[in-house]
Design an enzyme around this catalytic site. Structure first.
Site, mmCIF file in Angstrom:
data_model
loop_
_atom_site.group_PDB
_atom_site.id
_atom_site.type_symbol
_atom_site.label_atom_id
_atom_site.label_comp_id
_atom_site.label_asym_id
_atom_site.label_seq_id
_atom_site.Cartn_x
_atom_site.Cartn_y
_atom_site.Cartn_z
ATOM 1 N N SER A 1 1.914 -9.681 -0.839
ATOM 2 C CA SER A 1 1.483 -8.274 -0.757
ATOM 3 C C SER A 1 1.697 -7.655 0.609
ATOM 4 O O SER A 1 1.858 -6.439 0.729
ATOM 5 C CB SER A 1 0.008 -8.164 -1.154
ATOM 6 O OG SER A 1 -0.788 -9.043 -0.387
ATOM 7 N N GLU B 1 -10.187 6.066 2.507
ATOM 8 C CA GLU B 1 -11.051 5.025 3.043
ATOM 9 C C GLU B 1 -10.163 3.880 3.505
ATOM 10 O O GLU B 1 -9.030 3.740 3.035
ATOM 11 C CB GLU B 1 -11.994 4.497 1.949
ATOM 12 C CG GLU B 1 -11.399 3.429 1.003
ATOM 13 C CD GLU B 1 -10.256 3.923 0.112
ATOM 14 O OE1 GLU B 1 -10.102 5.157 -0.031
ATOM 15 O OE2 GLU B 1 -9.512 3.083 -0.429
ATOM 16 N N LYS C 1 0.824 -1.219 0.000
ATOM 17 C CA LYS C 1 0.000 0.000 0.000
ATOM 18 C C LYS C 1 0.859 1.271 0.000
ATOM 19 O O LYS C 1 0.477 2.280 -0.568
ATOM 20 C CB LYS C 1 -0.942 0.000 1.202
ATOM 21 C CG LYS C 1 -1.960 -1.131 1.172
ATOM 22 C CD LYS C 1 -3.291 -0.635 0.682
ATOM 23 C CE LYS C 1 -4.289 -1.722 0.357
ATOM 24 N NZ LYS C 1 -4.377 -2.878 1.219
HETATM 25 C C1 LIG Z 1 -5.188 -4.058 0.823
HETATM 26 C C2 LIG Z 1 -4.456 -5.313 0.673
HETATM 27 C C3 LIG Z 1 -4.726 -6.215 -0.379
HETATM 28 C C4 LIG Z 1 -5.824 -6.027 -1.373
HETATM 29 O O1 LIG Z 1 -5.755 -4.879 -2.131
HETATM 30 P P1 LIG Z 1 -5.338 -4.896 -3.685
HETATM 31 O O2 LIG Z 1 -5.681 -3.527 -4.132
HETATM 32 O O3 LIG Z 1 -6.136 -5.957 -4.355
HETATM 33 O O4 LIG Z 1 -3.889 -5.178 -3.740
HETATM 34 C C5 LIG Z 1 -3.944 -7.347 -0.485
HETATM 35 N N1 LIG Z 1 -2.956 -7.618 0.392
HETATM 36 C C6 LIG Z 1 -2.671 -6.777 1.413
HETATM 37 C C7 LIG Z 1 -1.575 -7.138 2.356
HETATM 38 C C8 LIG Z 1 -3.407 -5.602 1.595
HETATM 39 O O5 LIG Z 1 -3.121 -4.789 2.611
#
Ligand SMILES: *Cc1c(COP(=O)(O)O)cnc(C)c1O
Length: 396
Positions: free
Chosen positions: A376, A109, A87
């Site tokens: 992620s 948000e 993020k």
């Molecule tokens: C917010 C988040 C996601 C999902 O958001 P995308 O916009 O689909 O990437 C996935 N993994 C983590 C660790 C997140 O914080």
């Protein structure tokens, strides 16, 4: 590719009230100016490298590779970024852009709180005011992240409308932006919403695939056979795909949250169960009830718990360039435990959805094939929920 009107095939666009038109036009013009500005890009690269900890590692998961017995598996470690997920890539870009535009206030948000914490972090760093909208239900489930955002100097506003979750927080942030565009930038958290957000967020997240390409060429002197990532709105996935879209031999796979299964109502798998619709300023696929209303969605993972998907993914699906697969809670939890045990990496439960699908497909690939999976985020935030899923009660 998208055209200048922010269309991805039939998807995308700007389905917004008149009152927001000036704000998105101002944003688009500023972005078109700064995206090729060397000073802006130097400042952003410095923030990535000196503050956020980029480039993130591309790690060869030797034990997982050996255990699954097929393709060679690499993990793109976005979990190692400052604030613990991808993020921050988007947030630093948008906050810097907002500052250049003369804005002094960020609104955002958040669902689970990851995007809110990242935005609050960037606001603290760049000396901006920050207000985060969060569904009241989510403020209760994620009390620690509410505390973090306040600690970072942000105000958190609980949203009580609708189901008091993420989609309602997005609606409220859009309403707030409409009423105060002079000093405020809406820092949107995924590749969704009206144009130009899906393009801006994608470009800032594309650093992920830019690095993967460079790193894999260095390590293997060739492109991967598969790149894959989990998909909520789709920002980490599009970031992972972007610089491979033109490389037709690289398979792109997005992993959606199936929750308790795509044959139940407790799911958030938009491509598998959704239909074309218009919501939150964009045309794309959305989970809907029989009247076309946005359906309540469910996943064990709060970060994948969104009833839509970004318009560029909808288009990559329509054209067959990318494949989208559903992964259940149970499969994700197993993968969460598996990666922790096997590689000593506790992934976010969101990322575990991608690990789970890799565990299904990797054994069928020859040993000289390469799969890259984006992690992620890190999974510390999920430990209490996973323990509960396994029937164990621990204090957070
Ligand atoms: C917010 C988040 C996601 C999902 O958001 P995308 O916009 O689909 O990437 C996935 N993994 C983590 C660790 C997140 O914080």
């Amino acid at each position: 590719m998208s055209n200048s009107k922010g269309r991805f095939g039939v998807h995308g666009g700007q389905y917004i009230p008149e009152t927001l038109m000036n704000a998105v036009i101002e944003l688009e013009e500023a972005y078109n100016h700064y995206k090729d500005d060397p000073v802006f890009n130097k400042e952003l690269t410095d923030l990535y490298n000196e503050y956020a900890g980029r480039p993130s590692c591309l790690y060869y998961a030797k034990k997982m590779t050996r255990d699954l017995g097929g393709a060679k598996i690499y993990l793109k470690r976005e979990d190692l970024n400052h604030t613990g997920s991808h993020k921050i890539n988007n947030v630093l870009g948008q906050a810097l852009l907002a500052k250049k535009m003369g804005k002094t206030r960020l609104i955002a948000e958040t669902g689970a709180g990851q995007h809110g914490v990242a935005t609050a972090t960037a606001a603290a760093l760049l000396g901006m005011e920050c207000v985060v909208f969060m569904g009241e239900e989510d403020t209760k489930r994620q009390a620690l992240n509410v505390y973090r955002m306040r600690l970072l100097g942000s105000q958190v506003i609980p949203v009580k409308t609708g189901t008091a979750t993420l989609k309602d927080a997005v609606s409220e942030a859009m309403r707030e932006w409409t009423s105060r565009i002079n000093d405020t930038h809406y820092c949107l958290g995924s590749v969704m919403g009206p144009h130009p957000f899906p393009t801006i967020v994608r470009d800032f997240q594309a650093v992920i695939s830019r690095e993967i390409k460079h790193q894999i060429m260095e390590k293997e002197a060739r492109l991967p056979d598969v790149v894959m990532a989990c998909v909520g709105g789709g920002s980490n996935a599009i970031g992972t795909f972007y610089h491979f879209i033109e490389d037709k031999n690289v398979k792109l796979i997005g992993c959606e949250a199936a929750g308790r299964g795509i044959d139940t109502f407790e799911t958030a798998a938009t491509i598998s169960t959704g239909r074309l619709g218009i919501f939150h300023g964009m045309k794309s696929y959305f989970c809907q009830d029989k009247y076309g209303q946005i359906a309540p969605v469910y996943s064990i993972s709060a970060g994948l718990d969104y009833p839509g998907i970004g318009p560029e993914h909808a288009w990559l699906h329509d054209t067959g360039r990318a494949e989208y697969v559903p992964v259940t809670d149970e499969e994700a939890v197993n993968a969460f435990e598996y990666l922790s045990r096997t590689e000593g990496i506790i992934p976010a439960i969101e990322s575990a959805h991608a690990i789970a699908h890799a565990m299904k497909i990797a054994p069928a690939y020859d040993k000289d094939k390469i799969i890259v999976i984006t992690i992620s985020g890190r999974g510390d935030k999920d430990c209490a929920a996973i323990a509960r899923y396994r029937g164990e009660d621990i204090y957070e």
